[in-house]
Design a protein around this motif. Structure first.
Motif, PDB file in Angstrom:
ATOM      1  N   PHE A  42       0.823  -1.215   0.000  1.00 44.19           N
ATOM      2  CA  PHE A  42       0.000   0.000   0.000  1.00 44.19           C
ATOM      3  C   PHE A  42       0.849   1.254   0.000  1.00 44.19           C
ATOM      4  O   PHE A  42       2.023   1.229   0.368  1.00 44.19           O
ATOM      5  N   ASN A  43       0.242   2.335  -0.497  1.00 43.20           N
ATOM      6  CA  ASN A  43       0.855   3.660  -0.418  1.00 43.20           C
ATOM      7  C   ASN A  43       0.321   4.371   0.819  1.00 43.20           C
ATOM      8  O   ASN A  43      -0.771   4.051   1.304  1.00 43.20           O
ATOM      9  N   VAL A  44       1.112   5.333   1.272  1.00 44.57           N
ATOM     10  CA  VAL A  44       0.735   6.109   2.449  1.00 44.57           C
ATOM     11  C   VAL A  44       0.816   7.579   2.064  1.00 44.57           C
ATOM     12  O   VAL A  44       1.814   8.017   1.483  1.00 44.57           O
ATOM     13  N   THR A  45      -0.238   8.319   2.356  1.00 42.82           N
ATOM     14  CA  THR A  45      -0.178   9.755   2.064  1.00 42.82           C
ATOM     15  C   THR A  45      -0.582  10.560   3.289  1.00 42.82           C
ATOM     16  O   THR A  45      -0.790   9.987   4.376  1.00 42.82           O
ATOM     17  N   ILE A  46      -0.623  11.889   3.114  1.00 44.47           N
ATOM     18  CA  ILE A  46      -0.939  12.814   4.199  1.00 44.47           C
ATOM     19  C   ILE A  46      -2.203  12.374   4.925  1.00 44.47           C
ATOM     20  O   ILE A  46      -3.176  12.023   4.252  1.00 44.47           O
ATOM     21  N   PRO A  47      -2.269  12.252   6.257  1.00 43.40           N
ATOM     22  CA  PRO A  47      -1.275  12.730   7.226  1.00 43.40           C
ATOM     23  C   PRO A  47      -0.468  11.595   7.871  1.00 43.40           C
ATOM     24  O   PRO A  47       0.073  11.792   8.957  1.00 43.40           O
ATOM     25  N   HIS A  48      -0.336  10.445   7.206  1.00 45.22           N
ATOM     26  CA  HIS A  48       0.221   9.260   7.895  1.00 45.22           C
ATOM     27  C   HIS A  48       1.677   8.923   7.577  1.00 45.22           C
ATOM     28  O   HIS A  48       2.192   7.936   8.091  1.00 45.22           O
ATOM     29  N   LYS A  49       2.327   9.706   6.693  1.00 46.37           N
ATOM     30  CA  LYS A  49       3.651   9.303   6.187  1.00 46.37           C
ATOM     31  C   LYS A  49       4.702   9.121   7.293  1.00 46.37           C
ATOM     32  O   LYS A  49       5.620   8.314   7.155  1.00 46.37           O
ATOM     33  N   VAL A  50       4.593   9.889   8.361  1.00 44.74           N
ATOM     34  CA  VAL A  50       5.563   9.782   9.460  1.00 44.74           C
ATOM     35  C   VAL A  50       5.067   8.771  10.502  1.00 44.74           C
ATOM     36  O   VAL A  50       5.790   7.844  10.888  1.00 44.74           O
ATOM     37  N   ASN A  51       3.816   8.921  10.919  1.00 47.06           N
ATOM     38  CA  ASN A  51       3.292   8.082  12.011  1.00 47.06           C
ATOM     39  C   ASN A  51       3.204   6.604  11.667  1.00 47.06           C
ATOM     40  O   ASN A  51       3.279   5.754  12.556  1.00 47.06           O
ATOM     41  N   VAL A  52       3.064   6.287  10.376  1.00 44.86           N
ATOM     42  CA  VAL A  52       2.922   4.881   9.992  1.00 44.86           C
ATOM     43  C   VAL A  52       4.172   4.079  10.344  1.00 44.86           C
ATOM     44  O   VAL A  52       4.107   2.876  10.601  1.00 44.86           O
ATOM     45  N   MET A  53       5.323   4.771  10.415  1.00 45.81           N
ATOM     46  CA  MET A  53       6.601   4.058  10.596  1.00 45.81           C
ATOM     47  C   MET A  53       6.617   3.203  11.853  1.00 45.81           C
ATOM     48  O   MET A  53       7.177   2.114  11.869  1.00 45.81           O
ATOM     49  N   LYS A  54       5.979   3.695  12.904  1.00 46.30           N
ATOM     50  CA  LYS A  54       6.043   2.950  14.170  1.00 46.30           C
ATOM     51  C   LYS A  54       5.206   1.665  14.159  1.00 46.30           C
ATOM     52  O   LYS A  54       5.365   0.821  15.033  1.00 46.30           O
ATOM     53  N   PHE A  55       4.352   1.502  13.152  1.00 46.31           N
ATOM     54  CA  PHE A  55       3.532   0.285  13.085  1.00 46.31           C
ATOM     55  C   PHE A  55       4.070  -0.749  12.086  1.00 46.31           C
ATOM     56  O   PHE A  55       3.441  -1.774  11.865  1.00 46.31           O
ATOM     57  N   LEU A  56       5.231  -0.438  11.462  1.00 47.81           N
ATOM     58  CA  LEU A  56       5.801  -1.349  10.463  1.00 47.81           C
ATOM     59  C   LEU A  56       6.862  -2.247  11.108  1.00 47.81           C
ATOM     60  O   LEU A  56       7.381  -1.941  12.184  1.00 47.81           O
ATOM     61  N   ASP A  57       7.212  -3.338  10.430  1.00 48.59           N
ATOM     62  CA  ASP A  57       8.217  -4.261  10.969  1.00 48.59           C
ATOM     63  C   ASP A  57       9.630  -3.803  10.638  1.00 48.59           C
ATOM     64  O   ASP A  57      10.578  -4.095  11.368  1.00 48.59           O
ATOM     65  N   GLU A  58       9.761  -3.087   9.510  1.00 44.87           N
ATOM     66  CA  GLU A  58      11.080  -2.662   9.053  1.00 44.87           C
ATOM     67  C   GLU A  58      10.925  -1.397   8.223  1.00 44.87           C
ATOM     68  O   GLU A  58       9.921  -1.261   7.523  1.00 44.87           O
TER      69      GLU A  58
END
Ligand code: NAP
Length: 279
Positions: A59-75
């Protein structure tokens, strides 16, 4: 069986990504589908759990999640860490891996205009948000030797310059006014701010009175296709580049990560231009 891909952001109703990716899937003759999901900030964690549970492949991530999504990823891949934002996620056997294709997408679109001379072009980046971080990171990595930055909020530009200079670029942080006064020093000027974007199309991020004729002026904005900045720069004889190429390239690079296949960029660009009224 077809696989599901998507976009998370808020809002997403006007996104051009679904038509661009779904057309590329059709051209590959596969039964995959790309769906935009409107996800509010407070629902991000639940959305990522849903993506895992449903086995969405990328999936792609756009505003406003581009920064916050990082903490929910495995890598998170190295360049995305440096940029501090993720716009593309690959689900590799249940493991969510984050990438940033905005910077590389921009570089690829820019090289079509500048060619290899890019490294020697004295460059000014206006803005210090997420897009500026992506552009600054790839240009310094590419070897652009003089890379200055000007932003409304000076401290943000200084932080960007200290965190994202992964090459050996010589960097100066300037105010917008200073940069405007010294504009004739620059071979390449890149607007990464949202100033001039529809509906505020009569706004300019910087004054061009000192622009040199041989300069390249680039705007990440693609709506309108020619911002006031690009119209004025073109009027002064400069070469201009809008944000369509970056948008297409970032999408094409994401598509490659998901499928291992290079999509037809011209076809993608045609779809985007059609949606933007460019034909
Ligand atoms: P962002 O993180 O919110 O950063 C916005 C930047 O614009 C900041 O530098 C901000 O300055 C500046 N800014 C906003 N309003 C301003 C104003 N009234 N006067 C002066 N400066 C102002 O946003 P972003 O994600 O970097 O996106 C920026 C632009 O790039 C948007 O127009 C977006 O559509 C475009 N973009 C295009 C692509 C593409 O594929 N072509 C991809 C990504 C982004 P402060 O730091 O002072 O607030």
């Amino acid at each position: 069986m077809g696989k599901l891909f998507g976009l998370i952001g808020h809002p997403v109703s006007h996104s051009m990504s679904p038509s661009m990716h779904n057309d590329a899937f059709r051209n590959l003759d596969v039964d995959h589908h790309y769906q935009a999901f409107d996800v509010k900030e407070e629902d991000l964690e639940a959305a990522i759990s849903g993506i895992r549970a449903l086995g969405i492949k990328g999936f792609n991530v756009t505003i406003p999640h581009k920064v916050n999504v990082m903490k929910f990823l495995d890598e998170v891949e190295e360049e995305a860490k440096l940029i501090g934002a993720v716009n593309t996620v690959v689900n590799k056997d249940g493991k969510l891996i984050g990438y940033n294709t905005d910077g590389e997408g921009y570089l690829q679109s820019l090289l079509k205009v500048t060619g290899q001379e890019l490294q020697q072009m004295k460059t000014l980046i206006i803005g210090a948000g997420g897009a500026a971080r992506a552009v600054f990171t790839v240009l310094s990595k590419y070897g652009v030797s003089e890379l200055d930055i000007a932003n409304r909020t000076n401290e943000k530009a200084a932080i960007l310059a200290s965190e994202c200079n992964c090459g050996q670029a010589d960097v100066e942080v300037l105010s917008i006014e200073e940069a405007g006064e010294r504009l004739n020093e620059y071979d390449l000027i890149i607007n990464t701010t949202s100033v001039g974007m529809s509906p505020h199309t009569d706004h300019l991020p910087i004054h061009l009175k000192n622009l040199k004729k041989a300069a390249v002026v680039s705007d990440l904005i693609y709506n309108p296709l020619k911002t006031k900045l690009l119209l004025e720069a073109e009027g002064k004889g400069a070469t201009i580049l809008n944000g369509v190429g970056m948008f297409v390239e970032q999408g094409a690079l994401a598509f490659e990560k998901w499928t291992g296949v290079a999509p037809d960029r011209h076809e993608m660009e045609n779809i985007v231009l059609k949606q933007l009224g460019g034909f």
